[in-house]
Design a protein around this motif. Structure first.
Motif, PDB file in Angstrom:
ATOM      1  N   LEU A 150     -28.609 -23.949  15.888  1.00 49.80           N
ATOM      2  CA  LEU A 150     -27.361 -24.615  15.487  1.00 49.80           C
ATOM      3  C   LEU A 150     -26.625 -25.194  16.695  1.00 49.80           C
ATOM      4  O   LEU A 150     -25.946 -26.222  16.586  1.00 49.80           O
ATOM      5  N   HIS A 151     -26.785 -24.535  17.838  1.00 53.55           N
ATOM      6  CA  HIS A 151     -26.202 -25.084  19.067  1.00 53.55           C
ATOM      7  C   HIS A 151     -26.855 -26.428  19.383  1.00 53.55           C
ATOM      8  O   HIS A 151     -26.179 -27.409  19.699  1.00 53.55           O
TER       9      HIS A 151
ATOM     10  N   PHE B 233     -19.094 -23.454  19.015  1.00 51.25           N
ATOM     11  CA  PHE B 233     -18.162 -22.327  18.879  1.00 51.25           C
ATOM     12  C   PHE B 233     -18.467 -21.558  17.594  1.00 51.25           C
ATOM     13  O   PHE B 233     -18.731 -22.166  16.553  1.00 51.25           O
ATOM     14  N   VAL B 234     -18.413 -20.239  17.713  1.00 54.34           N
ATOM     15  CA  VAL B 234     -18.790 -19.389  16.584  1.00 54.34           C
ATOM     16  C   VAL B 234     -17.665 -18.397  16.283  1.00 54.34           C
ATOM     17  O   VAL B 234     -17.190 -17.696  17.181  1.00 54.34           O
TER      18      VAL B 234
ATOM     19  N   ALA C 180     -22.804 -10.121  16.551  1.00 59.14           N
ATOM     20  CA  ALA C 180     -22.990 -11.562  16.308  1.00 59.14           C
ATOM     21  C   ALA C 180     -22.506 -12.416  17.482  1.00 59.14           C
ATOM     22  O   ALA C 180     -23.182 -13.363  17.896  1.00 59.14           O
ATOM     23  N   GLN C 181     -21.338 -12.069  18.021  1.00 57.91           N
ATOM     24  CA  GLN C 181     -20.812 -12.895  19.127  1.00 57.91           C
ATOM     25  C   GLN C 181     -21.771 -12.882  20.311  1.00 57.91           C
ATOM     26  O   GLN C 181     -21.969 -13.897  20.980  1.00 57.91           O
ATOM     27  N   GLU C 182     -22.321 -11.718  20.563  1.00 56.82           N
ATOM     28  CA  GLU C 182     -23.228 -11.606  21.703  1.00 56.82           C
ATOM     29  C   GLU C 182     -24.490 -12.449  21.465  1.00 56.82           C
ATOM     30  O   GLU C 182     -24.957 -13.144  22.360  1.00 56.82           O
TER      31      GLU C 182
ATOM     32  N   GLY D  60     -26.645 -19.698  23.388  1.00 58.13           N
ATOM     33  CA  GLY D  60     -26.129 -20.881  24.088  1.00 58.13           C
ATOM     34  C   GLY D  60     -24.769 -21.360  23.636  1.00 58.13           C
ATOM     35  O   GLY D  60     -24.264 -22.365  24.135  1.00 58.13           O
ATOM     36  N   MET D  61     -24.161 -20.673  22.671  1.00 54.78           N
ATOM     37  CA  MET D  61     -22.836 -21.101  22.224  1.00 54.78           C
ATOM     38  C   MET D  61     -21.833 -20.917  23.362  1.00 54.78           C
ATOM     39  O   MET D  61     -21.951 -20.001  24.169  1.00 54.78           O
ATOM     40  N   ARG D  62     -20.801 -21.762  23.383  1.00 53.87           N
ATOM     41  CA  ARG D  62     -19.866 -21.719  24.516  1.00 53.87           C
ATOM     42  C   ARG D  62     -18.671 -20.820  24.261  1.00 53.87           C
ATOM     43  O   ARG D  62     -18.077 -20.300  25.203  1.00 53.87           O
ATOM     44  N   GLY D  63     -18.323 -20.681  23.019  1.00 58.35           N
ATOM     45  CA  GLY D  63     -17.145 -19.866  22.742  1.00 58.35           C
ATOM     46  C   GLY D  63     -17.328 -19.043  21.487  1.00 58.35           C
ATOM     47  O   GLY D  63     -18.076 -19.427  20.579  1.00 58.35           O
TER      48      GLY D  63
END
Lengths: 254, 384
Positions: B185-186, B192-193, B223-225, B231-234
């Protein structure tokens, strides 16, 4: 006597570089004029080209734009952002910011050197934001930096010249303009930096968080000019201790 | 016969396990946290600090801090101003599907709730995206319910690709994914997630997530980790305030973000502070003991723990509250919101997740921001 700031062959009469990211766009013009700034930085990521509230529409046309690469975490990303800035006619100046620390926003000196080298070869006037380290500053100059922009203290902290001693070393050793960037909180601190011999001072938060923003811009403009004059005049000596009225070596005969 | 419920600590076979000690660190601190034992002097000490320790943060979330709300607000406003100036980001959510396989007792999308279900086709998505882009917005948050069957990762990916054509910033608030799916998805254009743990109290979590993949507590927690590893930024954090002990949940939320940032210092951190809202067939769903005063206390504590973090205020709150927290503590506000499926240009294809409290359009929110002496910011990101 003309005393101009020269960056990459371009000359400026003002040594006040204004950051623009933290105050309302409608007062940008008044702030620029009150402070007498000739260079205004802007985060390219804020440029909403053709859209609502585009900062580029608010900066007076006679001002030199200094787009920054805010948001870049690597040299490669900084280079891409710089090239985008050029594409939307922000000129040839670029302030390299490579940050991969969301908490303190400290610059990544290593990636900054890499980005500087690529962008200088690409014809940009490169002004890298850096953590004041003499070896890094030398490498930045070798990489083609037109100026070096050490931080005084963390961005937005208004803490003043926490890195004073290291910036002084840069001033005495580095042949390109040293421009203090980040952390200057008061006009008196900007003045102090200029007295040390830095070539210019960049401010954003200290102006943006004042109650009267245009008036604070004016105060900074005056303090920076005043500090510059003091540097040029040569500061008188300041003693931190008393001086003996009879010389200690007066007994010597031959 | 009552069906035996699954163990919320057991991952389902397709769920990725990562090597992380963050959950242990957060939950151990939460176990030790007793908000009732905190005294006035603990709060006063915390308010003197430039950087909060974990126990200072706990003090500011305690009942003892309630009389210090004004002082907290003043301090928070200074910090918000230092880090964000008077910039207020604008965005809007777009729900692309509301199918859900979870039975979460507090949510309008829960699979047992009889509502109109739907999902947008790509053409419908594009119509919606174009209509939103016309309002001038440059940031969008794509949302779905949790149904890999109806709204799979590829479907979401196609939506993200479309969104990235019209918006500078694309965020996703969907079900938790494995690292490789976040990476996919990135690559499609999302950076951002948002994943909200709802409650960090395992026994409460188990009570309110009766079935479905969301019942697996650790997979959601991590999930955030996984998003950052993908590769998500935030990443954004939040507890659904009112579901459990809100002070403990807010304490855990802050620490979750705190330890993530220690491990991934480049991550852009943000918080949301959703409170329970009524939804279709459950008009009495309410935030229990989390009144506006308590909600503000939580927001202020987040700000003082992480002065640099984004804080979003959603349309779950009334205009008067939203208008006053921007600039003081919140840095981003939604506008022109629809929480049904679509609904920005075309008729909604599915019912809403909850009732919103602020239906104002983008120009109305824009004007309100200006009236408060703040600066609406439409674009604050370059995808590189």
């Amino acid at each position: 006597m003309t005393d101009q700031l020269v960056i990459g062959g371009h000359t400026f009469n003002s040594r006040f570089i204004l950051g623009s990211g933290k105050f309302s766009l409608e007062i940008v013009k008044a702030v620029v004029e009150n402070g007498g700034a000739e260079i205004v930085t802007l985060a390219l990521r804020r440029a909403n080209h053709g859209g609502e509230e585009n900062i580029l529409d608010y900066i007076p046309k006679n001002i030199t734009l200094l787009p920054n690469t805010s948001g870049a975490r690597t040299a490669e990303e900084a280079v891409k952002i710089a090239r985008l800035a050029r594409e939307i006619n922000c000129g040839n100046f670029i302030k390299v910011e490579v940050i991969r620390d969301s908490k303190y926003l400290f610059p990544d000196n290593y990636e900054t050197i890499k980005a500087t080298e690529i962008l200088a070869k690409d014809g940009f006037v490169v002004m890298p934001y850096m953590y004041p380290d003499l070896n890094v500053a030398r490498d930045l100059v070798s990489a083609g930096a037109a100026a070096v922009m050490p931080l005084a203290s963390p961005i937005g902290s208004n803490k003043g010249l926490c890195t004073r001693d290291f910036i002084e070393i840069l001033v005495s050793e580095i042949p390109v303009p040293i421009i203090v960037d980040a952390g200057i909180g008061r006009p008196s601190q900007a003045c102090e930096a200029m007295e040390m011999g830095v070539a210019a001072v960049m401010c954003n938060t200290a102006v943006a968080t004042a109650k009267n923003i245009p008036l604070m811009a004016k105060a900074f403009g005056q303090a920076i000019a005043s500090g510059r004059n003091a540097y040029l005049a040569g500061l008188g000596r300041v003693l931190t201790h008393g001086e003996a009225s009879s010389p200690l070596t007066g007994f010597l005969e031959d | 016969m009552i069906k035996k419920r699954t163990d919320p600590m057991v991952y389902q076979p397709e769920m990725e396990k990562i090597d992380s000690d963050i959950r242990d660190k957060v939950l151990k601190n939460v176990d030790k946290y007793d908000d009732q034992k905190i005294t006035d002097s603990d709060v006063e000490e915390a308010l003197k600090k430039e950087r909060l320790s974990i126990s200072d943060y706990g003090a500011l979330l305690s009942p003892a801090a309630t009389p210090y709300l004004e002082e907290m607000a003043k301090k928070a406003m200074i910090e918000t101003n230092k880090h964000f100036g008077n910039s207020i980001g604008l965005f809007t959510p777009l729900y692309i599907a509301n199918y859900c396989e979870n039975n979460c007792v507090y949510c309008g999308f829960n699979c047992k709730n009889k509502i109109r279900r739907g999902k947008l086709s790509l053409a419908e998505m594009e119509t919606e995206l174009k209509a939103i882009a016309k309002t001038g917005l440059k940031e969008i948050l794509i949302l779905t319910g949790e149904s890999r069957h109806h709204s799979g990762v590829e479907y979401i990916g196609e939506g993200v690709k479309l969104a990235a054509e019209y918006f500078a910033t694309v965020g996703i608030e969907i079900y938790p994914l494995n690292t490789n799916e976040y990476a996919y998805l990135h690559n499609c254009g999302a950076d951002f997630v948002s994943v909200y743990q709802e409650t960090y109290d395992l026994s409460r979590y188990e009570q309110v997530h009766l079935s479905g993949p969301k019942r697996v507590f650790p997979y959601r927690f991590e999930a955030q980790e996984r998003a950052l590893l993908g590769g998500m930024r935030g990443v954004s954090f939040g507890a659904l305030l009112g579901l459990g002990n809100f002070r403990k949940d807010a304490f855990a939320t802050g620490l979750h973000a705190y330890f993530i940032l220690q491990k991934y210092p480049h991550a852009e951190i943000s918080f949301s502070t959703p409170r329970l809202r009524p939804f279709i067939n459950k008009a009495d769903n309410n935030p229990n003991d989390v009144h506006e005063k308590q909600l503000l206390q939580v927001m202020l504590a987040y700000r003082l723990l992480m002065p640099f973090a984004g804080i979003t205020i959603s349309t779950r709150e009334r205009p008067g509250f939203r208008d006053h927290v921007i600039g003081m503590v919140a840095t981003k506000i939604s506008a022109g919101v629809s929480v049904g499926v679509g609904g920005h240009e075309q008729e909604e294809k599915g019912d809403e997740q909850f009732e919103i409290s602020d239906p104002r359009s983008v120009p109305e929110v824009h004007q309100m921001i200006l009236n408060r002496g703040l600066q609406p910011v439409y674009c604050d990101y370059i995808r590189v």
